[in-house]
Design an enzyme around this catalytic site. Structure first.
Site, PDB file in Angstrom:
ATOM      1  N   GLU A  91      21.069 -18.684   3.921  1.00 22.24           N
ATOM      2  CA  GLU A  91      22.139 -18.551   3.198  1.00 22.24           C
ATOM      3  C   GLU A  91      22.304 -17.255   2.282  1.00 22.24           C
ATOM      4  O   GLU A  91      23.298 -16.495   2.396  1.00 22.24           O
ATOM      5  CB  GLU A  91      22.291 -19.853   2.367  1.00 22.24           C
ATOM      6  CG  GLU A  91      23.664 -19.750   1.535  1.00 22.24           C
ATOM      7  CD  GLU A  91      24.960 -20.016   2.339  1.00 22.24           C
ATOM      8  OE1 GLU A  91      24.990 -19.983   3.463  1.00 22.24           O
ATOM      9  OE2 GLU A  91      25.677 -19.945   1.742  1.00 22.24           O
ATOM     10  N   SER A  94      -0.994   2.298 -26.482  1.00 23.71           N
ATOM     11  CA  SER A  94      -2.146   1.717 -25.646  1.00 23.71           C
ATOM     12  C   SER A  94      -2.709   0.580 -26.507  1.00 23.71           C
ATOM     13  O   SER A  94      -2.474   0.573 -27.838  1.00 23.71           O
ATOM     14  CB  SER A  94      -3.317   2.409 -25.439  1.00 23.71           C
ATOM     15  OG  SER A  94      -3.556   3.158 -26.323  1.00 23.71           O
ATOM     16  N   LYS A  97      -3.053  -9.921 -19.408  1.00 24.82           N
ATOM     17  CA  LYS A  97      -3.281  -8.507 -19.249  1.00 24.82           C
ATOM     18  C   LYS A  97      -3.417  -8.202 -17.940  1.00 24.82           C
ATOM     19  O   LYS A  97      -4.313  -8.431 -17.091  1.00 24.82           O
ATOM     20  CB  LYS A  97      -4.500  -8.003 -19.997  1.00 24.82           C
ATOM     21  CG  LYS A  97      -4.463  -6.494 -19.923  1.00 24.82           C
ATOM     22  CD  LYS A  97      -5.360  -6.064 -20.985  1.00 24.82           C
ATOM     23  CE  LYS A  97      -5.707  -4.324 -20.871  1.00 24.82           C
ATOM     24  NZ  LYS A  97      -4.768  -3.513 -20.192  1.00 24.82           N
ATOM     25  N   GLU A 144       4.858  -4.399 -16.506  1.00 23.25           N
ATOM     26  CA  GLU A 144       3.468  -4.081 -15.633  1.00 23.25           C
ATOM     27  C   GLU A 144       4.001  -4.075 -14.313  1.00 23.25           C
ATOM     28  O   GLU A 144       4.641  -5.291 -13.950  1.00 23.25           O
ATOM     29  CB  GLU A 144       2.204  -4.902 -15.968  1.00 23.25           C
ATOM     30  CG  GLU A 144       1.020  -4.448 -15.188  1.00 23.25           C
ATOM     31  CD  GLU A 144       0.212  -3.585 -16.382  1.00 23.25           C
ATOM     32  OE1 GLU A 144       0.851  -3.046 -17.431  1.00 23.25           O
ATOM     33  OE2 GLU A 144      -0.797  -3.172 -16.008  1.00 23.25           O
ATOM     34  N   CYS A 190     -36.741  -5.168  16.270  1.00 23.76           N
ATOM     35  CA  CYS A 190     -36.721  -6.330  15.113  1.00 23.76           C
ATOM     36  C   CYS A 190     -37.739  -5.513  14.278  1.00 23.76           C
ATOM     37  O   CYS A 190     -38.660  -5.345  14.494  1.00 23.76           O
ATOM     38  CB  CYS A 190     -37.287  -7.441  15.511  1.00 23.76           C
ATOM     39  SG  CYS A 190     -37.503  -8.504  14.331  1.00 23.76           S
ATOM     40  N   CYS A 234     -40.920  -8.176  13.607  1.00 26.90           N
ATOM     41  CA  CYS A 234     -41.749  -8.354  14.651  1.00 26.90           C
ATOM     42  C   CYS A 234     -41.825  -7.390  15.687  1.00 26.90           C
ATOM     43  O   CYS A 234     -42.815  -7.404  16.649  1.00 26.90           O
ATOM     44  CB  CYS A 234     -41.566  -9.751  15.350  1.00 26.90           C
ATOM     45  SG  CYS A 234     -40.036  -9.953  16.464  1.00 26.90           S
ATOM     46  N   CYS A 292     -32.781 -10.420  17.554  1.00 25.62           N
ATOM     47  CA  CYS A 292     -34.256 -10.184  18.062  1.00 25.62           C
ATOM     48  C   CYS A 292     -34.538 -11.169  18.992  1.00 25.62           C
ATOM     49  O   CYS A 292     -34.076 -12.333  18.938  1.00 25.62           O
ATOM     50  CB  CYS A 292     -34.701 -10.380  16.792  1.00 25.62           C
ATOM     51  SG  CYS A 292     -36.776 -10.912  17.073  1.00 25.62           S
TER      52      CYS A 292
END
Length: 687
Positions: A35, A82, A121, A179, A418, A421, A436
């Site tokens: 709409e 600030s 903030k 902001e 690996c 091993c 592995c």
DNA sequence: TGGCCTCGAGTTCA
DNA sequence: CTCGAGGCCA
């Protein structure tokens, strides 16, 4: 005739502005989107036919003008200050602020508490909007506070910012400060779309907002899902300034400006602490990023009395939360070998404080993820720790990549074998993971298999953790789960940090684990693709271990939710003589459970009902609740869908509860769950 | 065949 | 919690 068209145009603009306000500012639309679109298109058409009726504040004129050469400087009539940041990050930081204010105002201890306005903030970009006689004439960035940049063209594209104020007699001048930011969900959606279309995603909402506002081409800014919240005013003329900060915000809201509803007016320091804690708890579920909260002395009279110290108002302070995102450096990328042999890359990070903890590792999941991020050793990265607990690398800051650039990271190239091993590694076609090939020969996989075997949901051997498993395997004391049941005092007492007492405790825990259930036992074996749920299904279907061992793939597929892939994993596991041997050794060592007749159908009052648990229940752990629901024949799933029958919600329930409300799933608290469970306990006597 | 819906697996830090 | 992928149903 043309009179009536002009009237229609004006009426349409009024309606569209009103519905914009409902939609973007109040977040409660009155009419369906279709709409609204119809009204908008009608206005567009009329304006196209009658260009003389077009005004700059028409809702169709948000994206106008051409790309700029650069931004013109704007001198702020009232400097954009600030806000000082409270250094104490704990909730008590609020008390320091209150104490300072009272001292400054020379209040005595028994004077009444001060009234504060609390707000969020936002993590975005501060902007000054200048309305003259109700029309948005200029928008400027903060800049150095004295002089900013004119970003009017881009700000006009932000849908929730009214181009005209909603007032019969608008003030001659009203500067609104607030902001600009990008809401999280919009950010995710935008990035998903960008990735799909091969565009560049935004690094994070904050940079996205700042970058969009500084686009020279307003058409680009218009694509970005920017939003705005007002939090104050600058210059005003012909406006009766309300007596308190909170009333100013109320007035702005009435004028059609978006003001966050996450604000409060509180009395005294306890009110500040409460607001801080409340927002801190809900921070992750807010639809936008915040750095913290802001406290302002509410009364403008008191604000005037308090004044400023070197460009910072004494009457306001920002109280920050630990950052949710931080910049750090990838010192190295290493891999970990998991239970299934998957080589998982991990970024070793220069430790950073994010979300309240120090993070030094973050998983990179797999090669695809490394490629997507294009993360390399030495890169600066943004690390995030939100919603969930687990840190993730959000993005690489390419500008900060060391020169010459490090090579792209390829797991297969860096780790052809690996690292644990030395077996070669493989990437199965169609699989994301690199694995592995060493199987249980690989100490990493063996350790993980043992840890899995001992874990709480499997054999539940308390105290058998990573440290201990490392030692047991490295010393050659344990090779298979069966070896655990052959450990004696003599062997265990040799381990580090294992005096007689803890050794006895471990042996007792191992002994205790011998009494278990078939489902736990099957799960403990660590068959690929067989997790807790499938293990339960198997136990129920076959009733006994021997029946399971005797089943071929075809028989396995009869089990609900077991298809060809899972059936093959199981058959493969048991076709391995070594695995059968371990199973027999475990039985021989005395691991046992009550065997039941195979059950093809679930009985119980809750049969066929699916539950999802979320939040913390007052008197039950999640596991207890799960066990009881399952005992009554119900199923407990991990996520809410339209197939979910009930969601059991406790304290601090999260996204699952929201999803449940959206889908209209019945929501239970602990009491209601117990009422569902109890008749079952009685009812079962009838069977 | 495609689109859910689940399950499995991996993961961080105190 | 969040992927990826297996299983099931239309």
């Amino acid at each position: 005739m043309s009179q009536s068209i002009a009237e229609r145009v004006r009426a349409l603009r009024e309606q569209i502005n009103y519905h914009n306000y409902r939609y973007y500012v109040l977040d409660s639309p009155e009419i369906p989107d279709a709409e609204y679109d119809r009204l908008y298109r009608e206005l567009e058409a009329l304006e196209a036919e009658h260009p003389e009726l077009v005004t700059p504040d028409s809702p169709t004129r948000r994206v106008g003008g051409k790309p700029l050469e650069g931004f013109a400087p704007v001198a702020h009539r009232v400097p954009m200050l600030s806000i000082r940041t409270e250094t104490d990050i704990e909730a008590t930081g609020a008390l320091n602020f209150n104490a300072r204010i009272r001292r400054e105002l020379k209040l005595k201890d028994d004077d009444p508490p001060i009234e504060y306005a609390c707000e969020l903030k936002f993590d975005g970009l501060a902007i000054n909007l200048r309305y003259e006689h109700g029309v948005l004439v200029q928008a400027a960035t903060r800049g150095d506070g004295e002089t900013g940049e004119d970003v009017t063209q881009n700000v006009r594209t932000i849908r929730c910012i009214p181009l005209r104020l909603n007032a019969a007699k608008p003030p001659a001048v009203l500067e609104v400060r607030g902001e600009v930011f990008i809401p999280r969900p919009d950010f995710e959606r935008y990035n998903a779309k960008q990735r799909e279309s091969g565009g560049t995603p935004l690094v994070n909402p904050r940079n996205g907002a700042a970058g969009s506002i500084r686009q020279l081409d307003p058409a680009i800014a218009a694509q970005r899902p920017l939003s705005f919240y007002a939090y104050g005013v600058g210059e005003t003329a012909g406006w009766k300034l309300p007596p308190t900060h909170s009333r100013i915000l109320d007035a702005l809201l009435e004028l059609g400006l978006p003001v966050s509803s996450e604000r409060a007016v509180v009395q005294g320091p306890q009110g500040l602490v409460q607001f801080h804690d409340d927002i801190g708890r809900r921070r992750d579920s807010l639809p936008f990023d915040i750095d913290g909260v802001v406290y302002k002395v509410n009364s403008l009279d008191l604000q005037t009395r308090l004044g400023f110290v070197s460009r910072e108002p004494r009457w306001a302070v920002a109280h920050k939360f630990p950052p949710e995102e931080e910049l750090t450096v990838v010192q190295a990328i290493e891999v970990q070998v998991g239970r299934t042999g998957a080589l998982t890359p991990v970024a070793r990070l220069k430790p950073v404080f994010v979300g309240g903890v120090t993070v030094s590792n973050a998983t990179l999941h797999n090669q695809d993820e490394i490629d997507r991020l294009d993360v390399r050793e030495g890169d600066s990265v943004i690390v995030r720790r939100a919603g969930d607990v687990i840190p993730e690398v959000v993005a690489v800051v390419k500008d900060r990549r060391p020169q010459p650039a490090p090579v792209r990271f390829e797991i297969l190239q860096r780790y052809p074998a690996c690292p644990v091993c030395g077996s070669h590694v493989v990437r199965q076609p169609g699989e994301a993971a690199i694995r592995c090939s060493g199987g249980l020969y690989c100490p990493a996989q063996r350790k993980q298999a043992l840890l899995h075997f001992a874990s709480r949901r499997a054999m539940d051997i308390e105290g058998l953790g990573e440290r201990l498993v490392d030692q047991l395997v490295d010393l050659g004391l344990v090779r298979t789960p069966a070896d655990l049941y052959r450990l004696g005092m003599a062997k265990v007492a040799n381990l580090e940090r294992m005096a007689e007492k803890s050794a006895a405790k471990l042996l007792a825990a191992i002994e205790k684990s011998k009494h278990t259930t078939l489902a736990r036992f099957i799960f403990a074996l660590g068959i690929r693709n067989v997790g807790e749920t499938t293990a339960k299904d198997l136990a129920r279907h076959f009733g006994s271990l021997d029946a399971l061992l005797a089943a071929d793939e075809e028989a396995l597929m009869q089990v609900p939710d077991v298809g060809p892939v899972v059936a093959q994993s199981i058959a493969l596991f048991f076709s391995e003589p070594h695995n059968r041997e371990v199973v027999e050794q475990l039985r021989a060592a005395g691991v046992k459970w009550a065997e039941a007749a195979p059950q093809r159908r679930q009985l119980g009052a809750l049969a066929g009902k699916t539950f999802v648990l979320t939040g913390t229940l007052p008197n039950m752990t999640r596991d207890e609740a799960k066990d009881r629901i399952e005992a009554a024949g119900g199923k407990v799933a991990g996520s809410v869908s339209k197939k979910t029958d009930y969601v059991v919600a406790g304290a601090d329930a999260g996204s699952k509860l929201i999803k449940a409300q959206e889908l209209g799933v019945t929501i239970l608290d602990e009491d209601a769950l117990c009422r569902l469970l109890e008749p079952e306990a009685q009812g079962r006597l009838d069977f």
